[in-house]
Motif scaffolding. Sequence first.
Motif, mmCIF file in Angstrom:
data_model
loop_
_atom_site.group_PDB
_atom_site.id
_atom_site.type_symbol
_atom_site.label_atom_id
_atom_site.label_comp_id
_atom_site.label_asym_id
_atom_site.label_seq_id
_atom_site.Cartn_x
_atom_site.Cartn_y
_atom_site.Cartn_z
ATOM 1 N N ARG A 190 19.538 -1.652 -59.884
ATOM 2 C CA ARG A 190 19.876 -2.655 -58.857
ATOM 3 C C ARG A 190 18.784 -3.716 -58.744
ATOM 4 N NH1 ARG A 190 21.469 2.005 -55.732
ATOM 5 N NH2 ARG A 190 19.534 1.801 -54.535
ATOM 6 N N VAL A 191 17.538 -3.277 -58.731
ATOM 7 C CA VAL A 191 16.452 -4.247 -58.585
ATOM 8 C C VAL A 191 16.321 -5.108 -59.847
ATOM 9 C CG1 VAL A 191 14.401 -2.943 -59.348
ATOM 10 C CG2 VAL A 191 14.210 -4.567 -57.486
ATOM 11 N N THR A 192 16.596 -4.506 -61.006
ATOM 12 C CA THR A 192 16.557 -5.284 -62.250
ATOM 13 C C THR A 192 17.639 -6.355 -62.239
ATOM 14 O OG1 THR A 192 15.663 -3.413 -63.488
ATOM 15 C CG2 THR A 192 16.720 -5.160 -64.770
ATOM 16 N N LYS A 193 18.845 -5.988 -61.841
ATOM 17 C CA LYS A 193 19.937 -6.966 -61.753
ATOM 18 C C LYS A 193 19.571 -8.097 -60.795
ATOM 19 C CE LYS A 193 24.849 -7.451 -60.761
ATOM 20 N NZ LYS A 193 26.075 -6.789 -60.326
ATOM 21 N N ALA A 194 18.947 -7.751 -59.677
ATOM 22 C CA ALA A 194 18.557 -8.768 -58.686
ATOM 23 C C ALA A 194 17.482 -9.700 -59.236
ATOM 24 C CB ALA A 194 18.067 -8.088 -57.403
ATOM 25 N N PHE A 195 16.433 -9.150 -59.834
ATOM 26 C CA PHE A 195 15.341 -10.036 -60.277
ATOM 27 C C PHE A 195 15.741 -10.894 -61.463
ATOM 28 C CE2 PHE A 195 13.438 -6.762 -63.249
ATOM 29 C CZ PHE A 195 13.236 -7.581 -64.349
ATOM 30 N N MET A 196 16.690 -10.416 -62.268
ATOM 31 C CA MET A 196 17.138 -11.212 -63.414
ATOM 32 C C MET A 196 17.870 -12.481 -62.979
ATOM 33 S SD MET A 196 16.052 -9.756 -66.116
ATOM 34 C CE MET A 196 16.937 -9.717 -67.633
ATOM 35 N N GLN A 197 18.295 -12.547 -61.741
ATOM 36 C CA GLN A 197 18.997 -13.714 -61.215
ATOM 37 C C GLN A 197 18.071 -14.642 -60.434
ATOM 38 O OE1 GLN A 197 22.675 -12.456 -59.269
ATOM 39 N NE2 GLN A 197 22.728 -10.673 -60.605
ATOM 40 N N MET A 198 16.816 -14.281 -60.309
ATOM 41 C CA MET A 198 15.865 -15.068 -59.518
ATOM 42 C C MET A 198 15.020 -15.965 -60.407
ATOM 43 S SD MET A 198 14.370 -12.204 -56.889
ATOM 44 C CE MET A 198 15.429 -11.359 -55.732
ATOM 45 N N LYS A 199 14.556 -17.051 -59.831
ATOM 46 C CA LYS A 199 13.473 -17.815 -60.443
ATOM 47 C C LYS A 199 12.198 -17.275 -59.801
ATOM 48 C CE LYS A 199 15.765 -21.908 -62.060
ATOM 49 N NZ LYS A 199 15.432 -23.205 -62.548
ATOM 50 N N LYS A 200 11.804 -17.856 -58.666
ATOM 51 C CA LYS A 200 10.667 -17.315 -57.919
ATOM 52 C C LYS A 200 11.136 -16.012 -57.279
ATOM 53 C CE LYS A 200 9.770 -18.814 -53.862
ATOM 54 N NZ LYS A 200 9.442 -19.564 -52.666
ATOM 55 N N PHE A 201 10.313 -14.968 -57.378
ATOM 56 C CA PHE A 201 10.693 -13.682 -56.808
ATOM 57 C C PHE A 201 10.727 -13.737 -55.284
ATOM 58 C CE2 PHE A 201 9.102 -11.751 -60.913
ATOM 59 C CZ PHE A 201 10.365 -11.407 -61.357
ATOM 60 N N ASP A 202 11.769 -13.120 -54.742
ATOM 61 C CA ASP A 202 11.969 -12.983 -53.304
ATOM 62 C C ASP A 202 11.837 -11.493 -52.986
ATOM 63 O OD1 ASP A 202 12.887 -13.014 -50.648
ATOM 64 O OD2 ASP A 202 14.992 -13.091 -51.266
ATOM 65 N N ILE A 203 10.716 -11.133 -52.378
ATOM 66 C CA ILE A 203 10.425 -9.725 -52.130
ATOM 67 C C ILE A 203 11.485 -9.087 -51.235
ATOM 68 C CG2 ILE A 203 8.789 -8.103 -51.082
ATOM 69 C CD1 ILE A 203 6.530 -9.941 -52.095
ATOM 70 N N ALA A 204 11.919 -9.776 -50.192
ATOM 71 C CA ALA A 204 12.942 -9.207 -49.300
ATOM 72 C C ALA A 204 14.237 -8.947 -50.078
ATOM 73 C CB ALA A 204 13.194 -10.137 -48.114
ATOM 74 N N GLY A 205 14.625 -9.863 -50.957
ATOM 75 C CA GLY A 205 15.821 -9.670 -51.775
ATOM 76 C C GLY A 205 15.670 -8.506 -52.743
ATOM 77 N N LEU A 206 14.487 -8.359 -53.307
ATOM 78 C CA LEU A 206 14.220 -7.230 -54.202
ATOM 79 C C LEU A 206 14.306 -5.909 -53.434
ATOM 80 C CD1 LEU A 206 11.185 -8.707 -56.170
ATOM 81 C CD2 LEU A 206 13.520 -8.394 -57.044
ATOM 82 N N GLU A 207 13.744 -5.898 -52.232
ATOM 83 C CA GLU A 207 13.785 -4.674 -51.412
ATOM 84 C C GLU A 207 15.211 -4.314 -51.028
ATOM 85 O OE1 GLU A 207 10.985 -5.866 -48.393
ATOM 86 O OE2 GLU A 207 9.317 -4.870 -49.437
ATOM 87 N N ARG A 208 16.036 -5.314 -50.680
ATOM 88 C CA ARG A 208 17.438 -5.058 -50.327
ATOM 89 C C ARG A 208 18.169 -4.446 -51.529
ATOM 90 N NH1 ARG A 208 16.849 -9.953 -47.672
ATOM 91 N NH2 ARG A 208 17.827 -11.109 -49.372
ATOM 92 N N ALA A 209 17.953 -5.020 -52.697
ATOM 93 C CA ALA A 209 18.612 -4.491 -53.903
ATOM 94 C C ALA A 209 18.138 -3.073 -54.191
ATOM 95 C CB ALA A 209 18.325 -5.398 -55.093
#
Length: 165
Positions: free
Chosen positions: A142-161
């Motif tokens: 889940r976190v890999t799928k989330a970060f692959m869609q980001m440019k600048k990392f969003d820690i809150a979004g990574l934590e949610r995933a």
Amino acid sequence: MPLGKQKIAPCLWFDTQAEDAARFYVSVFDNSKILAVTRYGAEGFEIHGKKAGEVMTVEFELEGQKFVALNGGPQFKFDEAISFQIFCESQEEVDAFWRKLSDGGEEGPCGWLKDRFGLSWQVVPVVLLKMLSDSDAQKVARVTKAFMQMKKFDIAGLERAFEGR
């Protein structure tokens, strides 16, 4: 510590911007400084083509890591095969490095950017590394799928995933 005391130091090849780049990098990172500047002499002009007195190298330090910037000419350019990772403890730190280093450069995917000199950087939250080494394969996916869609990392979004929210 003089440069020779550090066993390995990256040498960054610039056309003519070594001093500008070193000053820029020193302004971005705390605990950083210019250590020495050397200049071309008349000797070797037929090889290097630089006028006597022009900057040849700039030795500088970023957070304890020594670097050399060389004005070597236009023959070589940076590419993504080499990048420097910045490990960040907070979103504020991610945001600050991202803003400063991408100014005049370009944003890339997955935490990568190129600065105004074409050098690649990865601005990485430390928490992401912890998430990616978790023993739960679903969380990692889940976190890999989330970060692959980001440019600048969003820690809150990574934590949610990571947490499946």
